[in-house]
Scaffold this motif. Sequence first.
Motif, PDB file in Angstrom:
ATOM      1  N   ILE A  15       0.713  -1.222  -0.006  1.00  0.00           N
ATOM      2  CA  ILE A  15       0.043   0.124  -0.119  1.00  0.00           C
ATOM      3  C   ILE A  15       0.796   1.223   0.117  1.00  0.00           C
ATOM      4  CG2 ILE A  15      -1.644   1.313   1.140  1.00  0.00           C
ATOM      5  CD1 ILE A  15      -2.899  -1.193   2.104  1.00  0.00           C
ATOM      6  N   ILE A  16       1.927   1.209   0.860  1.00  0.00           N
ATOM      7  CA  ILE A  16       2.760   2.380   0.845  1.00  0.00           C
ATOM      8  C   ILE A  16       3.594   2.711  -0.458  1.00  0.00           C
ATOM      9  CG2 ILE A  16       5.133   3.134   1.870  1.00  0.00           C
ATOM     10  CD1 ILE A  16       4.198   2.100   4.373  1.00  0.00           C
ATOM     11  N   LEU A  17       3.907   1.535  -1.004  1.00  0.00           N
ATOM     12  CA  LEU A  17       4.636   1.908  -2.485  1.00  0.00           C
ATOM     13  C   LEU A  17       3.709   1.941  -3.521  1.00  0.00           C
ATOM     14  CD1 LEU A  17       6.804  -1.580  -2.540  1.00  0.00           C
ATOM     15  CD2 LEU A  17       7.649   0.936  -2.557  1.00  0.00           C
ATOM     16  N   ILE A  18       2.269   1.668  -3.495  1.00  0.00           N
ATOM     17  CA  ILE A  18       1.368   2.085  -4.504  1.00  0.00           C
ATOM     18  C   ILE A  18       0.985   3.278  -4.015  1.00  0.00           C
ATOM     19  CG2 ILE A  18      -1.090   1.767  -5.017  1.00  0.00           C
ATOM     20  CD1 ILE A  18      -0.644  -1.398  -4.540  1.00  0.00           C
ATOM     21  N   GLY A  19       0.941   3.901  -3.068  1.00  0.00           N
ATOM     22  CA  GLY A  19       0.965   5.347  -2.501  1.00  0.00           C
ATOM     23  C   GLY A  19       1.881   6.434  -3.255  1.00  0.00           C
ATOM     24  N   ILE A  20       3.133   5.733  -2.946  1.00  0.00           N
ATOM     25  CA  ILE A  20       4.097   6.674  -3.497  1.00  0.00           C
ATOM     26  C   ILE A  20       4.012   6.837  -5.034  1.00  0.00           C
ATOM     27  CG2 ILE A  20       6.625   6.841  -3.797  1.00  0.00           C
ATOM     28  CD1 ILE A  20       6.913   5.611  -0.951  1.00  0.00           C
ATOM     29  N   LEU A  21       3.931   5.637  -5.901  1.00  0.00           N
ATOM     30  CA  LEU A  21       3.651   5.774  -7.205  1.00  0.00           C
ATOM     31  C   LEU A  21       2.427   6.692  -7.683  1.00  0.00           C
ATOM     32  CD1 LEU A  21       3.971   1.869  -8.028  1.00  0.00           C
ATOM     33  CD2 LEU A  21       5.553   3.808  -8.881  1.00  0.00           C
ATOM     34  N   THR A  22       1.403   6.663  -6.718  1.00  0.00           N
ATOM     35  CA  THR A  22       0.261   7.392  -7.146  1.00  0.00           C
ATOM     36  C   THR A  22       0.690   8.897  -7.105  1.00  0.00           C
ATOM     37  OG1 THR A  22      -1.499   5.698  -6.076  1.00  0.00           O
ATOM     38  CG2 THR A  22      -2.079   8.042  -6.483  1.00  0.00           C
ATOM     39  N   VAL A  23       1.357   9.231  -5.902  1.00  0.00           N
ATOM     40  CA  VAL A  23       1.843  10.607  -5.696  1.00  0.00           C
ATOM     41  C   VAL A  23       2.794  11.180  -6.835  1.00  0.00           C
ATOM     42  CG1 VAL A  23       3.162  12.292  -4.278  1.00  0.00           C
ATOM     43  CG2 VAL A  23       1.561  10.643  -3.217  1.00  0.00           C
ATOM     44  N   LEU A  24       3.607  10.295  -7.222  1.00  0.00           N
ATOM     45  CA  LEU A  24       4.681  10.638  -8.462  1.00  0.00           C
ATOM     46  C   LEU A  24       3.950  10.868  -9.637  1.00  0.00           C
ATOM     47  CD1 LEU A  24       7.609   8.215  -7.413  1.00  0.00           C
ATOM     48  CD2 LEU A  24       7.436  10.564  -7.090  1.00  0.00           C
ATOM     49  N   SER A  25       2.843   9.835  -9.774  1.00  0.00           N
ATOM     50  CA  SER A  25       1.996   9.734 -11.036  1.00  0.00           C
ATOM     51  C   SER A  25       1.313  11.214 -11.207  1.00  0.00           C
ATOM     52  CB  SER A  25       1.174   8.546 -11.432  1.00  0.00           C
ATOM     53  OG  SER A  25       1.783   7.492 -11.281  1.00  0.00           O
ATOM     54  N   VAL A  26       0.740  11.808 -10.101  1.00  0.00           N
ATOM     55  CA  VAL A  26       0.040  12.787  -9.839  1.00  0.00           C
ATOM     56  C   VAL A  26       1.171  13.961 -10.279  1.00  0.00           C
ATOM     57  CG1 VAL A  26      -1.071  14.625  -8.353  1.00  0.00           C
ATOM     58  CG2 VAL A  26      -1.850  12.130  -8.575  1.00  0.00           C
ATOM     59  N   LEU A  27       2.103  14.035  -9.668  1.00  0.00           N
ATOM     60  CA  LEU A  27       3.193  15.051 -10.051  1.00  0.00           C
ATOM     61  C   LEU A  27       3.815  15.071 -11.569  1.00  0.00           C
ATOM     62  CD1 LEU A  27       5.296  14.634  -6.933  1.00  0.00           C
ATOM     63  CD2 LEU A  27       4.005  16.669  -7.384  1.00  0.00           C
ATOM     64  N   GLY A  28       3.576  13.905 -12.101  1.00  0.00           N
ATOM     65  CA  GLY A  28       3.834  13.453 -13.446  1.00  0.00           C
ATOM     66  C   GLY A  28       3.081  14.276 -14.316  1.00  0.00           C
ATOM     67  N   THR A  29       1.643  14.040 -13.940  1.00  0.00           N
ATOM     68  CA  THR A  29       0.653  14.774 -14.577  1.00  0.00           C
ATOM     69  C   THR A  29       0.626  16.275 -14.459  1.00  0.00           C
ATOM     70  OG1 THR A  29      -0.839  12.677 -14.309  1.00  0.00           O
ATOM     71  CG2 THR A  29      -2.097  14.833 -14.886  1.00  0.00           C
ATOM     72  N   LEU A  30       0.939  16.945 -13.363  1.00  0.00           N
ATOM     73  CA  LEU A  30       0.649  18.380 -13.221  1.00  0.00           C
ATOM     74  C   LEU A  30       1.921  18.865 -13.940  1.00  0.00           C
ATOM     75  CD1 LEU A  30      -0.229  18.304  -9.240  1.00  0.00           C
ATOM     76  CD2 LEU A  30      -1.451  18.673 -11.276  1.00  0.00           C
ATOM     77  N   VAL A  31       3.113  18.317 -13.832  1.00  0.00           N
ATOM     78  CA  VAL A  31       4.430  18.788 -14.244  1.00  0.00           C
ATOM     79  C   VAL A  31       4.547  18.295 -15.685  1.00  0.00           C
ATOM     80  CG1 VAL A  31       6.742  19.043 -14.142  1.00  0.00           C
ATOM     81  CG2 VAL A  31       5.413  18.927 -12.301  1.00  0.00           C
ATOM     82  N   PRO A  32       4.526  19.548 -16.863  1.00  0.00           N
ATOM     83  CA  PRO A  32       4.608  19.026 -18.139  1.00  0.00           C
ATOM     84  C   PRO A  32       5.961  18.125 -18.464  1.00  0.00           C
ATOM     85  CG  PRO A  32       3.997  21.270 -18.097  1.00  0.00           C
ATOM     86  CD  PRO A  32       4.281  20.606 -16.464  1.00  0.00           C
ATOM     87  N   GLN A  33       5.962  16.958 -19.150  1.00  0.00           N
ATOM     88  CA  GLN A  33       6.788  16.229 -19.219  1.00  0.00           C
ATOM     89  C   GLN A  33       7.690  16.453 -20.496  1.00  0.00           C
ATOM     90  OE1 GLN A  33       7.589  13.558 -16.623  1.00  0.00           O
ATOM     91  NE2 GLN A  33       6.661  15.166 -16.097  1.00  0.00           N
ATOM     92  N   ASN A  34       9.087  16.260 -20.595  1.00  0.00           N
ATOM     93  CA  ASN A  34       9.986  16.022 -21.775  1.00  0.00           C
ATOM     94  C   ASN A  34       9.905  17.363 -22.345  1.00  0.00           C
ATOM     95  OD1 ASN A  34      10.521  13.094 -21.572  1.00  0.00           O
ATOM     96  ND2 ASN A  34       8.433  12.778 -22.264  1.00  0.00           N
ATOM     97  N   LEU A  35       9.942  18.388 -21.675  1.00  0.00           N
ATOM     98  CA  LEU A  35      10.273  19.817 -22.383  1.00  0.00           C
ATOM     99  C   LEU A  35      11.760  20.082 -22.212  1.00  0.00           C
ATOM    100  CD1 LEU A  35       7.271  21.856 -20.476  1.00  0.00           C
ATOM    101  CD2 LEU A  35       7.418  20.806 -22.852  1.00  0.00           C
TER     102      LEU A  35
END
Length: 506
Positions: A15-35
């Motif tokens: 659950i902790i690992l999935i939670g961290i992945l979720t947070v990182l995925s949210v950040l990856g959505t909010l922060v534009p990628q590959n600019l």
Amino acid sequence: MRIIHKIFVSLKSAIILIGILTVLSVLGTLVPQNLDAVEYIRRYPRIGHMILSLGFDDMYRSAPFRTCLWLLSISTVTCIITRWKSTYRKLSARLERASAREISAYESGRPVSGPMKQDWSREFAAIRTDEDGVQICLNTSGKISLLGGMAIHIGLLMVLAGGLVGVYLGVETVIRGSKGDTVPVAPLAAVRAARDADRIAREARNIKEFSPEDPRLNQMREQIEALHSVYKDGLASPAFKIAFDELWIENYQASDGRVIGVKSWNSRVRFIDGGHESEPVQVMVNQPVSYGDYTFYQSSWNKFYRKVKMKVEFIGDASASTQLAINKDDFPQTLELNIKEPFKPEWSPFEFVMADFMPDFRIINDRFVSVSHELNNPAAMIVAYDSAGVVAGRAWAFPPDRMSMAGHVTNMPFLFTFISSDAEYESGMQMAHDPGKPMVWLGCLLFTLGMIMSFYVPYRESWLLVYPNGNTRLVITGNRPSKVFADDLQQLDQQLINPDKEPPAA
């Protein structure tokens, strides 16, 4: 070792690992990628360097994200191995491994309500007698449900494995084009070279920040140059080209006709592969198109400025005018330059190239950046080349109210003043190759089947213990709460008793 095993099979750890992945995925959505790196500095002046240092500009290939994927994969493998042992016992040798003591301890059990019929043993598929003379009888149903948990874990592992394959073997980049442009698409090997160059450049930036004189930087620089050379060769001999035929925006409209938001960005493109040309296809948000090794997603929509009009004044002295064979009376002149396209006007001995244009010019951390796509503070960088192709000078063009800046950044006898520029629109399409995608889809399918098997197929064990003294114990258990089996227990009891004999008096 037991502690490590306990950590990896723990549901809390997952659950902790999935939670961290979720947070990182949210950040990856909010922060534009590959600019581009400078784009992050422009958009996020305070945290731009942190985004680049942590690799959050390419979140799904960053070290934190990869680490979580590996740890969750190891945890899933550990759970599969541990779960398989108990599942195999139930599937292959449940009766042999069960004991009368274990079965009698189940809550959902009771004695048979009356004398059993003579052929009661036919109600059970397997019977054995233990060393104490107790007959242990078993019926099972829904064994496929036992495989549901395994399917869920294996499906999750395949999703994680597909993600890791995509991280290490997949590529993602962005191609941009405006109406009428034909953009070359490099072969997969060349795009991978560019990806590796970006990764090494990111590592070099981090090293340089803490140790500017680190000897590894020179080696990294050579590696980056070699990889960039591979990518340039790929663009020179592209796998195919994309022709941008039409770009348009669909908007949401209010009842009174007002535009209240963007609904979709759309690009109509053609793929040109040698002498073959595809039919026009439409790329929309959430409706990607695949061609060759790549899948194309409509990811962005930018405003840009291709052509800039400026006024040119001669500010050199008489000797410079004579040396350059320039007539001062011919000035001021109006000059139009396209970005990165050389142009030699009749009145100048030089060929001019507008190397860069920034619609909202700023200097941040000693870097020239544009902080928006609006013409708030336009600035054009002009480079002059002589007849031999050697750089003869550089200059910047600013609006009239900011021309005081131009004198500090020019070494040419010309003063360039920005007049105007018309905005054009550019489609940004994410170009991705993900060899792990089939594995992810197969994992999702297996995960779904596992959920169906686990939640919609009940596993049931029907036990009967017959002791040497004639006592009995009837038990039904499984992967559902005991009260669910109450009716089944009553039905089995009725099947075992002899209807011709009265039950013993209480």
